[in-house]
Structures are given as C-alpha cells and as structure tokens.
Scaffold this motif. Structure first.
Motif, PDB file in Angstrom:
ATOM      1  N   MET A  69      42.273  30.135  12.070  1.00 21.93           N
ATOM      2  CA  MET A  69      43.612  28.798  11.886  1.00 21.93           C
ATOM      3  C   MET A  69      44.073  28.972  13.123  1.00 21.93           C
ATOM      4  SD  MET A  69      42.495  26.291  10.105  1.00 21.93           S
ATOM      5  CE  MET A  69      44.163  25.780  10.603  1.00 21.93           C
ATOM      6  N   ASP A  70      44.418  30.208  13.673  1.00 24.10           N
ATOM      7  CA  ASP A  70      45.517  30.383  14.493  1.00 24.10           C
ATOM      8  C   ASP A  70      45.100  30.169  15.802  1.00 24.10           C
ATOM      9  OD1 ASP A  70      47.294  32.055  12.555  1.00 24.10           O
ATOM     10  OD2 ASP A  70      45.652  33.814  13.383  1.00 24.10           O
ATOM     11  N   ASN A 123      45.248  32.894  -1.834  1.00 26.08           N
ATOM     12  CA  ASN A 123      44.658  33.429   0.015  1.00 26.08           C
ATOM     13  C   ASN A 123      43.867  31.968   0.091  1.00 26.08           C
ATOM     14  OD1 ASN A 123      45.218  35.635   0.229  1.00 26.08           O
ATOM     15  ND2 ASN A 123      42.613  36.232  -0.653  1.00 26.08           N
ATOM     16  N   ARG A 124      43.884  30.558  -0.834  1.00 29.79           N
ATOM     17  CA  ARG A 124      43.056  29.371  -0.912  1.00 29.79           C
ATOM     18  C   ARG A 124      44.261  28.605  -0.156  1.00 29.79           C
ATOM     19  NH1 ARG A 124      40.987  28.700  -5.149  1.00 29.79           N
ATOM     20  NH2 ARG A 124      39.433  29.523  -4.511  1.00 29.79           N
ATOM     21  N   ARG A 130      47.717  25.690   6.062  1.00 29.41           N
ATOM     22  CA  ARG A 130      47.318  25.890   7.379  1.00 29.41           C
ATOM     23  C   ARG A 130      47.164  24.488   8.177  1.00 29.41           C
ATOM     24  NH1 ARG A 130      47.018  30.509  10.399  1.00 29.41           N
ATOM     25  NH2 ARG A 130      48.492  29.678  11.689  1.00 29.41           N
ATOM     26  N   ARG A 131      45.357  24.093   7.054  1.00 30.53           N
ATOM     27  CA  ARG A 131      44.741  23.453   7.104  1.00 30.53           C
ATOM     28  C   ARG A 131      45.137  22.228   7.439  1.00 30.53           C
ATOM     29  NH1 ARG A 131      40.384  22.146   3.050  1.00 30.53           N
ATOM     30  NH2 ARG A 131      42.056  21.158   2.286  1.00 30.53           N
ATOM     31  N   ARG A 136      48.201  17.370   9.613  1.00 30.86           N
ATOM     32  CA  ARG A 136      50.074  16.559   9.757  1.00 30.86           C
ATOM     33  C   ARG A 136      50.330  15.964  11.690  1.00 30.86           C
ATOM     34  NH1 ARG A 136      51.293  20.078   5.723  1.00 30.86           N
ATOM     35  NH2 ARG A 136      52.495  21.431   7.263  1.00 30.86           N
ATOM     36  N   MET A 137      49.546  17.051  12.405  1.00 28.61           N
ATOM     37  CA  MET A 137      50.418  17.331  13.502  1.00 28.61           C
ATOM     38  C   MET A 137      49.715  15.279  14.198  1.00 28.61           C
ATOM     39  SD  MET A 137      48.902  19.718  17.267  1.00 28.61           S
ATOM     40  CE  MET A 137      49.259  20.709  16.029  1.00 28.61           C
ATOM     41  N   LEU A 138      48.393  15.417  13.211  1.00 27.07           N
ATOM     42  CA  LEU A 138      47.344  14.243  13.659  1.00 27.07           C
ATOM     43  C   LEU A 138      47.827  13.565  13.685  1.00 27.07           C
ATOM     44  CD1 LEU A 138      44.618  13.462  15.793  1.00 27.07           C
ATOM     45  CD2 LEU A 138      44.032  13.766  13.862  1.00 27.07           C
TER      46      LEU A 138
END
Length: 201
Positions: A69-70, A123-124, A130-131, A136-138
C-alpha cells in the motif's frame, strides 16, 4: 524523447529477505497453509532467527501488505501530481499507475486482495483505511471531471469503484509471457476506464 516518470518505472520489489520468502509462500499456499518454519527455510534462517526480524506470521503479512500500500499510494500520488490540473489527465495518470502496479507487483496485489481476510481485526481496519484512501483519490478526480465537463456520468462512486475493481483484477490474470506487453494492455484498459466514466472524446 521525454524521460519516463519515476512512478512508471519498476524494478524488483525491494523486500527484506524474510518478507520475500513469506510472499512467495503465501501466494503459492495461502497464509493459513504456510508455516513459519517453511518461511524460515525459504529465507535461509532458523525459526528463532526469523522471529528476530518478525515476531509472528501475522507481522509478516502486515509487513507485506503495508509495503504494498505504501508503494501503491506513493506512485498514485506522484502520477496525479505530475499530470497537471486537467481531471482527464489526472484520471489517465492514476489509472495508468494502478494498472502498471497490478501488473508489475501482481503477487503483492494478489495477496492484498485474497488475504485481507487473514488480517487480525485492528490490522484489517488499518489496511482498509489505506485502501479507501486510494479509492477516494480516484473518486475525487472523477467528481472533478464531472464538474469540468470532461466526464459524463451520474454515479460517481459506482463508476470509480468499477474502474478500481477492473485495475485490481488485472493482478489475477496478467502474466509477463502473455501475448500483450504492459504498455499495450494499459492502453486497452485505459480506454475501457475512460468509457466507464464517460470521458469526452
């Protein structure tokens, strides 16, 4: 000839040896089907030596998915920031970045899609956050494209998710020895993505 942007350039994944060993085993056998002893053997370490680096198998899964993800988010941000102000140009850049990532990092991407169920709850939740940041960017780019008139559609989030799902799905079937190279596949799927959002022209 213009220089290829850094976000489009891929070499071998820069993973520590234990994580590289864990990735290969998880992709081949699944998280639950892989033992710590097997990962240690693949990495050329003893089990105590492996635990010196990563305290549990879960920590290795988190390490792999966090690294993935990073890299994905960093490449996507670089793609968007280098595309200028046009929503269509930003859309093309981010979709191109998503497609390339899911080809060149297909094992990491496949793991992220199939083993999210194996992450412990905290962790999930972190991984999903992050996902969602990537999504949201798109979403924001598509919304901007509607406002500017670049895109003609009504359902922003549904269309945006459809584009992301298409890009993510590439990791499940792409093979380097297939009939089309990454550049050719990107052009085909970018065209499909544009049609999903009703890109003008």
């Amino acid at each position: 000839m213009s220089e290829v942007p850094a976000w489009q350039v891929y070499g071998e994944a820069d993973l520590p040896l234990p994580l590289a060993a864990a990735l290969a085993a998880f992709v081949e056998q699944g998280y639950h089907g892989t033992s710590v002893r097997e990962i240690a053997g693949r990495a050329g370490l003893s089990v105590p030596g492996l635990y010196h680096h990563y305290p549990s198998k879960q920590a290795m899964l988190v390490g792999l998915m966090s690294a993935s993800m990073d890299e994905l988010l960093a490449r996507s941000r670089q793609a968007e920031s280098g595309a200028g102000s046009s929503p269509l140009a930003r859309f093309d850049a981010v979709v191109r970045s998503l497609l390339l990532f899911h080809m060149y990092r297909r094992d990491q991407a496949f793991l992220g899609s199939t083993e999210i169920r194996s992450l412990e709850p905290a962790n999930r939740a972190h991984y999903v956050g992050r996902r969602d940041e990537q999504q949201r960017m798109l979403d924001g780019i598509v919304a901007a494209g509607i406002e500017s008139g670049d895109f003609d559609l009504r359902h922003v989030e549904d269309a945006s998710r459809a584009v992301t799902s298409m890009c993510v799905g590439v990791a499940g079937w792409y093979r380097p020895d297939g009939p089309l190279n990454p550049a050719e596949l990107v052009e085909i799927y970018l065209g499909i993505a544009r049609r999903i959002v009703g890109a003008a022209g």
